[in-house]
Structures are given as C-alpha cells and as structure tokens.
Design an enzyme around this catalytic site. Structure first.
Site, PDB file in Angstrom:
ATOM      1  N   ASP A  10       0.874  -1.166   0.000  1.00 35.33           N
ATOM      2  CA  ASP A  10       0.000   0.000   0.000  1.00 35.33           C
ATOM      3  C   ASP A  10       0.920   1.229   0.000  1.00 35.33           C
ATOM      4  O   ASP A  10       2.117   1.121   0.258  1.00 35.33           O
ATOM      5  CB  ASP A  10      -0.890  -0.043   1.243  1.00 35.33           C
ATOM      6  N   ASP A  57      -0.112   5.117   1.031  1.00 35.08           N
ATOM      7  CA  ASP A  57      -0.347   6.025   2.159  1.00 35.08           C
ATOM      8  C   ASP A  57      -0.433   5.240   3.460  1.00 35.08           C
ATOM      9  O   ASP A  57      -1.247   4.321   3.586  1.00 35.08           O
ATOM     10  CB  ASP A  57      -1.652   6.799   1.964  1.00 35.08           C
ATOM     11  N   ASP A  61      -1.759  -1.002   5.841  1.00 32.94           N
ATOM     12  CA  ASP A  61      -2.075  -0.526   7.188  1.00 32.94           C
ATOM     13  C   ASP A  61      -3.570  -0.408   7.433  1.00 32.94           C
ATOM     14  O   ASP A  61      -3.982   0.234   8.399  1.00 32.94           O
ATOM     15  CB  ASP A  61      -1.411   0.842   7.430  1.00 32.94           C
TER      16      ASP A  61
END
Length: 218
Positions: free
Chosen positions: A10, A12, A169
């Site tokens: 991922d 961000d 996250d």
C-alpha cells in the site's frame, strides 16, 4: 518458513506518511467554507481513507449542506498542487526497498489513491525508482478490498500471487491480499488508531518495523 518472491505495498500509511499533506487539503476546503479546521492528531488516523473519509471527518453532520463532488474536486486540486510538501518515507522504508533491490526481489505499489495522483507522488521519491508496477484506485473497475488490483499487480511483476507478500495498514489491504491468496502483513507503523484491533484483521503477520518483512524472503 516459505521464501516469497515479490512484495506489494500500500502507499499512504505504509510506504509514505502523507497525512499532513492530506490534512492540509482538508483544512483548505474547510476554511473555504468558513468551517473549523481539524487538528493533526484527529485527521492522521483517517488519512488512509482518502478524500471521502477526510471530508466526512471534517464536515461531519454538515456534509449534507454541500455538494460533495465539488468538495472532493477542491480537495483533490489543492492536494495535487501541494502533494509532497510534508510527505516523507517512514523510517526503515528506504533500507527495506534498498534490500529488496539488492536481492533482486521485485516490488510494486497498489493503492486506492487515484492513479493520476499516485503517478505524480511516487516519482517525487528517488527511493521508488525500482518500483515495478503502480496500481491506483481507479486503474481497474475494482479497488481494494477487492483482490483484482493486487492480482493485476502480481501479474505485471510476473509473480504468482501465492509467492507475493502484500503489506498495508488498513483492513481493506489485508482483505484484498487474503482474497488473492497472498501472504499478508500489517504495517503497524501506519494510520492505525487502535492497534489492538489488528489481530482481528486475519493477517499472516503484524510488523512494527519495515525491515522485519525481510525475514520471509532472505
């Protein structure tokens, strides 16, 4: 332990701490409407949710008073013009990517950020020059938590999904990777408000340090 042959990330909250630039975009839109801005400690845990999540946070019950699409366009326009003012790599990411490059392990990025913004942001960081594929939230008709984006990225890297690690996250990252039969890793350094909830995401591994990811490869 199985040695994996490719890594997908991922963006961000996993590779890059983009929260403050995203928060500035939110506060710009809020100020333009005469509304109170949002403090950093409030918007940071929501940064992974992009423009929609941040606008919902900032406007709250008053969101229905405005044209959401106009707010979104204003947010994205401001963000595009100020995309890497405060954004930085998380500690350990540069060393992790350098190690993957040294090991000739291909790696790529799968984000829900619009592709055009990801294509502007990623080249701002020389550490990403070996990125083999960059899939945005609108590259395909489906986006995470659907498995299609991570499967497409693995295909572009010529890596079988079962040989890939996916690191993120947010629950949607782990769901996407699990549905693609990848080895899923939670980046606990990212935008996670309640770290105790991570154990409920059904990831294979929870990591506090990016370099721990190398343990499944070396």
């Amino acid at each position: 332990m199985k040695k994996h042959k490719g890594v997908l990330f991922d963006l961000d909250g996993t590779l890059l701490d983009t929260a403050n630039d995203l928060g500035e975009a939110l506060n710009y839109v809020l100020k333009s409407k005469g509304l109170k801005t949002v403090d950093r400690e409030i918007y940071r845990p929501v940064a992974s949710d992009g423009s929609k999540g941040l606008l919902e946070l900032g406007f709250g019950d008053r969101l229905c008073e405005f044209d959401f699409e106009q707010l979104r366009v204003a947010f994205l326009d401001y963000y595009q013009e100020n995309i890497a003012i405060h954004t930085c790599l998380y500690p350990g990411i540069e060393d992790l990517l350098s190690s993957l490059d040294d090991l000739n392990i291909p790696w790529g990025i799968v984000t829900n950020k619009p592709e055009y913004l990801a294509q502007i942001l990623v080249p701002q960081f020389s550490q990403f020059k070996q990125c083999k594929t960059l899939i945005g939230g609108d590259t395909l008709p489906e986006r995470k938590p659907h498995p299609a984006p991570v499967l497409f990225a693995a295909e572009k890297m010529k890596c079988a999904p079962t040989d890939c690690i996916y690191v993120g996250d947010a629950p949607r990252d782990i769901e996407s990777g699990n549905r693609a039969n990848m080895h899923t890793v939670i980046a606990q350094w990212g935008y996670i408000l309640n770290k105790d909830e991570c154990k409920n995401w059904q990831a294979d591994v929870i990591t506090l340090n990016p370099l721990d990811i190398l343990a499944t490869i070396k």
